[in-house]
Design a protein around this motif. Structure first.
Motif, PDB file in Angstrom:
ATOM      1  N   ALA A  58       0.814  -1.235  -0.135  1.00 38.02           N
ATOM      2  CA  ALA A  58      -0.036  -0.072   0.023  1.00 38.02           C
ATOM      3  C   ALA A  58       0.923   1.129  -0.093  1.00 38.02           C
ATOM      4  CB  ALA A  58      -0.900   0.000   1.242  1.00 38.02           C
ATOM      5  N   VAL A  59       1.938   1.286   0.647  1.00 38.16           N
ATOM      6  CA  VAL A  59       2.988   2.331   0.908  1.00 38.16           C
ATOM      7  C   VAL A  59       3.915   2.794  -0.344  1.00 38.16           C
ATOM      8  CG1 VAL A  59       5.026   3.412   1.874  1.00 38.16           C
ATOM      9  CG2 VAL A  59       3.113   2.342   3.268  1.00 38.16           C
ATOM     10  N   GLU A  60       3.857   1.444  -1.104  1.00 40.34           N
ATOM     11  CA  GLU A  60       4.673   1.377  -2.360  1.00 40.34           C
ATOM     12  C   GLU A  60       3.795   2.059  -3.479  1.00 40.34           C
ATOM     13  OE1 GLU A  60       8.031  -0.720  -4.453  1.00 40.34           O
ATOM     14  OE2 GLU A  60       7.608   0.043  -2.295  1.00 40.34           O
ATOM     15  N   GLU A  61       2.352   1.979  -3.524  1.00 35.18           N
ATOM     16  CA  GLU A  61       1.499   2.537  -4.411  1.00 35.18           C
ATOM     17  C   GLU A  61       1.062   3.859  -4.025  1.00 35.18           C
ATOM     18  OE1 GLU A  61      -1.654  -0.545  -4.015  1.00 35.18           O
ATOM     19  OE2 GLU A  61      -0.301  -2.106  -4.907  1.00 35.18           O
ATOM     20  N   GLU A  62       1.535   4.116  -2.862  1.00 32.94           N
ATOM     21  CA  GLU A  62       1.264   5.533  -2.528  1.00 32.94           C
ATOM     22  C   GLU A  62       0.001   5.694  -1.956  1.00 32.94           C
ATOM     23  OE1 GLU A  62       3.048   8.673  -4.913  1.00 32.94           O
ATOM     24  OE2 GLU A  62       4.890   7.591  -4.934  1.00 32.94           O
ATOM     25  N   THR A  63      -0.736   4.696  -1.598  1.00 35.44           N
ATOM     26  CA  THR A  63      -2.061   4.723  -1.093  1.00 35.44           C
ATOM     27  C   THR A  63      -2.080   5.343   0.469  1.00 35.44           C
ATOM     28  OG1 THR A  63      -2.419   2.487  -1.924  1.00 35.44           O
ATOM     29  CG2 THR A  63      -4.381   3.303  -0.530  1.00 35.44           C
ATOM     30  N   GLU A  64      -3.126   6.191   0.385  1.00 33.88           N
ATOM     31  CA  GLU A  64      -3.079   6.971   1.951  1.00 33.88           C
ATOM     32  C   GLU A  64      -3.367   5.810   3.049  1.00 33.88           C
ATOM     33  OE1 GLU A  64      -5.028  10.700   3.964  1.00 33.88           O
ATOM     34  OE2 GLU A  64      -4.543  10.743   1.805  1.00 33.88           O
ATOM     35  N   THR A  65      -2.438   5.942   4.119  1.00 33.42           N
ATOM     36  CA  THR A  65      -2.737   4.901   5.178  1.00 33.42           C
ATOM     37  C   THR A  65      -2.931   5.677   6.453  1.00 33.42           C
ATOM     38  OG1 THR A  65      -0.365   4.605   5.356  1.00 33.42           O
ATOM     39  CG2 THR A  65      -1.423   3.195   4.057  1.00 33.42           C
ATOM     40  N   ALA A  66      -3.867   5.102   7.259  1.00 31.71           N
ATOM     41  CA  ALA A  66      -4.021   5.668   8.770  1.00 31.71           C
ATOM     42  C   ALA A  66      -2.757   5.314   9.454  1.00 31.71           C
ATOM     43  CB  ALA A  66      -5.221   4.983   9.226  1.00 31.71           C
TER      44      ALA A  66
END
Ligand SMILES: [Zn+2]
Length: 256
Positions: free
Chosen positions: A192-200
């Motif tokens: 998720a971080v690699e795909e630059e998805t926003e994470t809580a």
């Protein structure tokens, strides 16, 4: 002549009420603990202060407030584990702000590199816990951050060897289950971080399994619903390991 036996009551370290309430101002979770747990935390913090020594670095003069706030935060993760979990190290070094460390490491080709980094916290195996007071103060306004708890999680992690996100589990827990749950969550979060998805959860957790465990631990005690909602299986394992259920404490707590 009659023999006189004098029995002195063993000295029990304690923390004064005024000092304790100022320390509580730095920790939302501790403020919400039920009274019996809060009392135990206060006793444990006093024992921590008695057992550890504090040093101010770079000219910082350590105050009673600093000592008490750090002790309180450090004792939250071990409230139901005990002070023995912090055996093997004694010193807490506090800098006024970020501090610079020089790392030396060898790459796969055998070449030695030197690296300079600015850090706000560091926990070395058997060495001191190093903290930035500025960061601790700033975190009063950052609801999902707690540098002291983060560094303490590293201290628990390295109790059984390298920092790898694998602290010594209780006999009732399954090592295989822990590894499966954490590895799967780490891979999913890293993607998720690699795909630059926003994470809580703070993306810093994707650095490596040790940081994943440390960031999850600090979030577990600061904003537990992030861990419970995004990583329910991890939340269950952290609850078993720390023997605490912070989302219930936050849901039922009286003070803000
Ligand atoms: Zn870390």
């Amino acid at each position: 002549m009659p023999l006189k036996f004098l029995r002195q009551r063993a000295r029990r370290p304690s923390l004064g009420t005024a000092v304790w309430s100022r320390a509580l101002a730095h920790c939302a979770y501790a403020r919400r603990l039920p009274p019996a747990d809060s009392r135990r935390l206060r006793e444990l913090a006093a024992l921590f202060l008695d057992a550890k020594s504090f040093d101010g670095a770079a000219g910082l003069r350590i105050t009673t407030e600093m000592r008490a706030a750090i002790a309180l935060k450090a004792c939250v993760p071990i409230l139901n584990l005990g002070l023995d979990y912090y055996a093997g190290w004694k010193d807490v070094v506090v800098y006024p702000g970020d501090f610079r460390v020089n790392d030396e490491y060898m790459d796969n080709a055998g070449v030695v590199h030197q690296d300079t980094r600015d850090l706000c916290g560091q926990s070395l195996t058997q060495g001191p816990m190093v903290l930035s007071w500025q960061t601790i103060e700033e975190e009063d306004f950052m609801p999902d951050r707690d540098l002291v708890m983060h560094e303490c999680a590293h201290k628990l992690d390295i109790l059984n060897g390298d920092a790898n996100g694998f602290p010594p589990l209780h006999a009732s827990m399954s090592v295989d289950h822990w590894a499966r749950i954490f590895n799967a969550a780490f891979e999913r979060f890293g993607a998720a971080v690699e795909e630059e998805t926003e994470t809580a959860l703070d993306p810093y957790a994707a650095t490596d399994p040790a940081e994943f465990f440390a960031v999850l631990s600090e979030t577990f005690f600061t904003q537990p619903t992030i861990v419970r909602d995004d990583f329910p299986a991890v939340y269950a394992e952290l609850s078993r390991f720390y023997r605490q259920d912070p989302s219930t404490v936050f849901a039922g707590g009286a003070a803000s």
